[in-house]
Design an enzyme around this catalytic site. Structure first.
Site, PDB file in Angstrom:
ATOM      1  N   ASP A  49       0.864  -1.190   0.000  1.00 18.26           N
ATOM      2  CA  ASP A  49       0.000   0.000   0.000  1.00 18.26           C
ATOM      3  C   ASP A  49       0.899   1.238   0.000  1.00 18.26           C
ATOM      4  O   ASP A  49       1.669   1.450   0.941  1.00 18.26           O
ATOM      5  CB  ASP A  49      -0.880  -0.047   1.266  1.00 18.26           C
ATOM      6  CG  ASP A  49      -1.878   1.098   1.317  1.00 18.26           C
ATOM      7  OD1 ASP A  49      -1.908   1.895   0.369  1.00 18.26           O
ATOM      8  OD2 ASP A  49      -2.620   1.188   2.317  1.00 18.26           O
ATOM      9  N   ASP A  74      -3.112   2.397  -5.896  1.00 17.53           N
ATOM     10  CA  ASP A  74      -1.945   2.424  -5.007  1.00 17.53           C
ATOM     11  C   ASP A  74      -1.836   1.188  -4.116  1.00 17.53           C
ATOM     12  O   ASP A  74      -1.137   1.214  -3.109  1.00 17.53           O
ATOM     13  CB  ASP A  74      -1.967   3.692  -4.145  1.00 17.53           C
ATOM     14  CG  ASP A  74      -3.185   3.778  -3.251  1.00 17.53           C
ATOM     15  OD1 ASP A  74      -4.118   2.982  -3.453  1.00 17.53           O
ATOM     16  OD2 ASP A  74      -3.204   4.625  -2.348  1.00 17.53           O
ATOM     17  N   GLU A  75      -2.526   0.137  -4.468  1.00 17.49           N
ATOM     18  CA  GLU A  75      -2.496  -1.078  -3.642  1.00 17.49           C
ATOM     19  C   GLU A  75      -2.443  -2.315  -4.517  1.00 17.49           C
ATOM     20  O   GLU A  75      -3.112  -2.357  -5.553  1.00 17.49           O
ATOM     21  CB  GLU A  75      -3.787  -1.194  -2.818  1.00 17.49           C
ATOM     22  CG  GLU A  75      -3.861  -0.340  -1.592  1.00 17.49           C
ATOM     23  CD  GLU A  75      -5.192  -0.563  -0.893  1.00 17.49           C
ATOM     24  OE1 GLU A  75      -5.365  -1.612  -0.270  1.00 17.49           O
ATOM     25  OE2 GLU A  75      -6.064   0.312  -1.009  1.00 17.49           O
TER      26      GLU A  75
END
Lengths: 72, 458
Positions: free
Chosen positions: B8, B104-105
């Site tokens: 993350d 973003d993960e």
């Protein structure tokens, strides 16, 4: 967005802007902070986010016309 | 035992901006929309801004109130997408099993990578990934990594230490973790579900796991009931699904938070047209057509409202989508209508704004007339439109009437121009006023984007 002249160093596969000239003044680049690319239509654009000791700049390289621009 | 890694990126958009511009580092910044004085939502807040209570979803107006010195930086989704592709490419150099969860993960199944490298656990690989992100992309970028036997626990682990965390959950730790984890910390438990669980006395993961499965199934249905029971036990059997194994799209949609709340339907229509054009363009690029159009509104008090229409024909033209969605919007603002009239005249009124070939439209109401009339007076904060019930274009009969084929030719020509010169090089005149403002809406899910042009180094 204005057209500028950029001095670039090619090192192996890496491209590193060293300095650029704008309105007759030379700006020496202290650091290349981030590079990214994207497509505008079928053109590939490269953005170099660089900085000197006082400001940061966004240099745009248009690969189809091989020209550099300074973005606001 | 599988080894699942969840990565993350911390305060992602804000940190990328701080990476781009070193003069923003150490300062409270948030990434928002265009225009000074306009109300937009913070997509991301920097670590410094978070200390003032600014977080993702806070309006920039509220952010300025919480932190008067906050710097609002305009979002650049091209940049964020490119950087996240580079991050995911680093993960893919360890394993092909990488599932992009959001921009973003990502999850990565590194079971074999750990064995192959001869490591006892995943710590050295995680440290290497963190170092490579800083070395190959940017030294200011930080990420939190969680390692666990499954995706649920890996995500939980990565959320435990931020920023720049590295947390491992081993089998022996699971019981202790369950006891101290609140249910809202579990991925998939949102505000409403949390409230429902709280109402039956469940506040922790442990309590959820110990609650009789039969009762959960009775309360939440077989699918969600079983899922919740497993979540409470720390069980998650879902595999890491890389993008090439993802199911095909089921819908195409866009939403936009307006710079100011609006009660003026014409302003909402212009935004709706732009969003519809974007949806149509994406559908044509992916070669899909759909026949159910959804309109989604969020009001200033964060209450929601949605309606949908299913047409008799398939569409993928932005203007066709707009006409249908616009009809729903107009109906939403129909002050004079009463319940019976609206319900009985739904087809008639919809047909008035649809093309001839879609005269058999039918509506499905998602809320009562009472709510609709009440909500008419509320200022609108967000507009969204999506198309579902989709099929590949080649599965649908093509138009044969001259007027329809003409439209098709014009559409194809416009697409060709925009393909060559960029999106919205040619666009409808009605969009002139708002073109700049919402040009930057990201194009759908990053997870499907191929990892191209990443071999260049800088």
């Amino acid at each position: 967005m204005e057209s500028i002249k950029v001095l670039v160093q090619f090192d192996d596969n890496k491209v590193k802007p060293i300095a650029f000239r704008r309105n007759g003044r030379l700006y020496k680049i202290a650091k290349v902070n981030l590079v990214h690319s994207f497509k505008e239509g079928d053109r590939r654009i490269f953005n170099f986010h660089v900085s000197d000791n006082a400001n940061s700049y966004n240099l745009r390289f248009e690969s189809d016309i091989l020209k550099w621009f300074l973005e606001e | 035992m599988p080894t699942i890694l969840h990565l993350d990126m911390n305060s992602y958009f804000a940190t990328v901006e701080q990476q781009s511009n070193p003069f923003l580092r150490g300062k409270p910044i948030c990434v928002g929309g265009k225009g000074p004085g306009e109300r937009t939502v913070c997509c991301a807040a920097s670590i410094e801004a978070k200390k003032f209570g600014v977080k993702s979803g806070t309006s920039t107006w509220e952010a300025r109130k919480l932190c008067p010195n906050i710097i609002v930086v305009e979002a650049d989704y091209n940049k964020y997408q490119y950087i996240s592709q580079k991050v995911f490419a680093i993960l893919e150099s360890y394993t092909p099993l990488v599932e992009v969860f959001s921009i973003d993960e990502a999850f990565a199944d590194i079971t074999y990578a750990v064995i192959q490298k001869g490591f006892i656990d995943a710590v050295p690989i995680s440290m290497e990934i963190k170092a490579r992100i800083q070395d190959e992309i940017g030294d200011y970028l930080k990420c939190s990594i969680g390692i666990a036997p499954n995706k649920l626990l890996a995500k939980l682990a990565s959320d435990m230490v931020k920023p720049d965390g590295l947390t491992i959950i081993k089998n022996d730790d699971i019981d202790a973790i369950r006891r101290k984890t609140s249910i809202e910390d579990l991925c998939g438990v949102g505000f409403r579900l949390k409230e429902r669980l709280n109402n039956i006395g469940i506040t922790t993961m442990f309590e959820l796991g110990e609650f009789p499965a039969k009762s959960l199934i009775k309360l939440f249905g077989p699918h969600l009931g079983n899922l919740l029971h497993n979540m409470g036990k720390g069980i998650d059997n879902s595999p890491v699904s890389p993008y090439y194994e993802m199911p095909e799209e089921k819908s195409f949609g866009h939403s936009y938070t307006l710079p100011q709340d609006i009660t003026d339907i014409d302003s909402a229509k212009r935004v709706l047209l732009k969003l519809s054009e974007k949806v149509g363009r994406r559908m044509r690029k992916a070669d899909f057509m759909g026949r159910t159009v959804h309109l989604y509104l969020r009001y200033f008090d964060r209450s929601d409202y949605g309606q949908r229409v299913t047409l008799s024909r398939y569409i993928n033209d932005g203007y066709d989508i707009y006409k249908v969605a616009c009809g729903l919007l107009e109906r939403c603002g129909d002050r004079s209508a009463n319940n019976n009239v609206i319900l009985n005249s739904s087809e008639e009124s919809l047909n008035s704004f649809e093309t001839d070939s879609s005269r058999q439209a039918r509506t499905i109401y998602s809320s009562s007339e009472r709510q609709r009339v009440e909500k008419f007076y509320k200022p609108i904060r967000l507009v969204g439109v999506s198309v579902t019930n989709i099929l590949h274009s080649h599965q649908i009969s093509l138009p044969i009437l001259p007027e329809d084929t003409k439209e098709e030719q014009v559409k194809n020509t416009l697409d060709t121009i925009n393909d060559k010169f960029g999106e919205f090089t040619v666009f409808r005149g009605a969009l002139v006023e708002i073109k700049d403002r919402i040009e930057n809406i990201p194009d759908g899910r990053n997870k499907r984007m191929p990892l191209d042009n990443l071999r260049l180094e800088f």
